[in-house]
Design a protein around this motif. Structure first.
Motif, short mmCIF file in Angstrom:
data_model
loop_
_atom_site.label_atom_id
_atom_site.label_comp_id
_atom_site.label_asym_id
_atom_site.label_seq_id
_atom_site.Cartn_x
_atom_site.Cartn_y
_atom_site.Cartn_z
N SER A 35 -32.05 82.38 -75.77
CA SER A 35 -32.55 81.63 -74.61
C SER A 35 -33.40 82.55 -73.77
O SER A 35 -33.25 83.78 -73.81
CB SER A 35 -31.40 81.06 -73.77
OG SER A 35 -30.61 82.10 -73.21
N VAL A 40 -27.47 78.95 -69.63
CA VAL A 40 -27.93 77.64 -70.10
C VAL A 40 -27.02 77.07 -71.18
O VAL A 40 -27.28 76.00 -71.72
CB VAL A 40 -29.38 77.71 -70.64
CG1 VAL A 40 -30.33 78.14 -69.53
CG2 VAL A 40 -29.49 78.64 -71.84
N LYS A 42 -25.93 78.88 -74.07
CA LYS A 42 -26.29 79.39 -75.40
C LYS A 42 -25.05 79.71 -76.23
O LYS A 42 -24.97 79.33 -77.40
CB LYS A 42 -27.17 80.63 -75.23
CG LYS A 42 -27.43 81.41 -76.49
CD LYS A 42 -28.27 82.62 -76.18
CE LYS A 42 -27.73 83.45 -75.05
NZ LYS A 42 -26.35 83.99 -75.33
N ALA A 148 -29.69 86.82 -73.47
CA ALA A 148 -30.81 86.03 -72.95
C ALA A 148 -31.97 86.94 -72.59
O ALA A 148 -31.79 88.13 -72.34
CB ALA A 148 -30.35 85.25 -71.71
N ILE A 166 -33.91 78.08 -79.72
CA ILE A 166 -33.99 78.38 -78.29
C ILE A 166 -33.20 77.31 -77.55
O ILE A 166 -33.43 76.11 -77.72
CB ILE A 166 -35.45 78.34 -77.79
CG1 ILE A 166 -36.28 79.43 -78.48
CG2 ILE A 166 -35.50 78.48 -76.27
CD1 ILE A 166 -36.28 80.76 -77.81
N VAL A 167 -32.25 77.73 -76.73
CA VAL A 167 -31.48 76.80 -75.90
C VAL A 167 -32.04 76.84 -74.49
O VAL A 167 -32.21 77.92 -73.91
CB VAL A 167 -29.98 77.15 -75.90
CG1 VAL A 167 -29.20 76.18 -75.02
CG2 VAL A 167 -29.42 77.14 -77.33
N ALA A 168 -32.33 75.67 -73.95
CA ALA A 168 -32.86 75.58 -72.58
C ALA A 168 -32.27 74.36 -71.90
O ALA A 168 -31.80 73.43 -72.56
CB ALA A 168 -34.39 75.49 -72.59
N SER A 174 -35.43 77.57 -66.26
CA SER A 174 -35.04 77.71 -67.67
C SER A 174 -36.23 77.48 -68.59
O SER A 174 -36.43 78.22 -69.57
CB SER A 174 -33.92 76.72 -68.01
OG SER A 174 -33.65 76.72 -69.40
N ALA A 178 -37.97 80.04 -71.08
CA ALA A 178 -38.04 79.69 -72.50
C ALA A 178 -39.47 79.87 -73.01
O ALA A 178 -39.69 80.39 -74.10
CB ALA A 178 -37.58 78.25 -72.70
#
Length: 284
Positions: A35, A40, A42, A148, A166-168, A174, A178
């Motif tokens: 991330s 967020v 992750k 991150a 990708i985690v957002a 965020s 990202a």
């Protein structure tokens, strides 16, 4: 949205040193979950995705690649006797660091607050690469739960994976972070595409809209070595769900604690998409 996603001026002072690619069959099953911004979800996604993929019959390892601020042990309520720190310092064997987590998958945990692992030294690089090369052949899927941001340690961890999730969240901070992470992956690691998971989505369809908006910014400002824009693939949304907070506070996997809640069902759908788009073709 577009103002929030205007290209940031900052970037890592120095790019990570070039890494020789891992052998094809080894790299094919390594997926980095990362991330741009912390907080967020992750690690929550990594752990629950591992449980969902295990249910689908895969042998899964989650490797805690956040070497300085690890918290996978907290999410899983595990108290390991051996961590990567012990392996790196020669106090324990790597096999002793591989333990079973709730959900039936394996994990290798890193200790928290270890300043010596906050920078990518040659020793850290060598030890971490050895861990990957030793363990990856034993599993069908290796999920790297990275730190991150765009530090050299994070980028090195991501460089070991063939695919990047990708985690957002929908918050502007965020998404801006990202975008910064995706831009670095395109310019420094020469990646042609990354995959996006939108966590804490407020409404159905939010993730696709966010992916489309991010893609427009990438089309405008980021060009890969091939001359084509970086491709962003929407992998799914995880809705905002009070069951997530409850599971996190209890230090339980959502997939075990509340498997029928909306967020758990979304993670099961994410696992299905990972299976069909990333894993099944590799074994065909």
């Amino acid at each position: 949205m577009n103002d929030a996603l205007s290209p940031p001026s900052s970037a890592p002072a120095t790019p990570p040193a070039a890494l020789a690619p891992l052998p094809g069959p080894l790299a094919a099953r390594i997926i980095a979950v990362t991330s741009g911004k912390g907080g967020v979800g992750k690690t929550f996604v990594s752990a629950n995705l591992a449980a969902a993929l295990t249910r689908r019959g895969y042998r899964v390892l989650v490797l805690d690649a956040d070497l300085g601020l690890a918290n996978l042990d907290v999410v899983l309520n595990l108290h390991p006797k051996v961590t990567l720190h012990d392996v790196f310092t020669g106090k324990a064997q790597l096999d002793d660091a591989v333990i079973e987590a709730p959900g039936g998958f394996s994990v290798v945990l890193a200790g928290s607050g270890m300043v010596e692992y906050s920078r990518l030294t040659p020793a850290v690089r060598s030890e971490f690469l050895n861990v990957i090369q030793t363990l990856a052949p034993r599993f069908d899927v290796v999920l790297l739960d990275t730190g991150a941001g765009i530090s050299d340690v994070v980028l090195f961890s991501v460089s070991l994976a063939s695919e990047v999730l990708i985690v957002a969240t929908p918050e502007p901070t965020s998404l801006t972070d990202a975008y910064a992470a995706i831009k670095v992956l395109a310019t420094q690691q020469k990646r042609q595409q990354v995959r996006l998971v939108v966590n804490q989505a407020a409404r159905p369809g939010d993730g696709r809209a966010i992916t489309s908006q991010l893609q427009q910014v990438l089309d405008r400002f980021v060009t890969t070595d091939s001359g084509r824009p970086m491709r962003l693939v929407h992998m799914g949304d995880i809705p905002a769900d009070m069951s997530v907070r409850d599971a996190v506070m209890r230090r339980q996997l959502l997939m075990l604690h509340m498997p029928g809640c909306p967020a758990a069902l979304a993670i099961a759908q994410l696992a299905s998409k990972v299976d069909t788009t990333l894993l099944a073709p590799k074994g065909a």
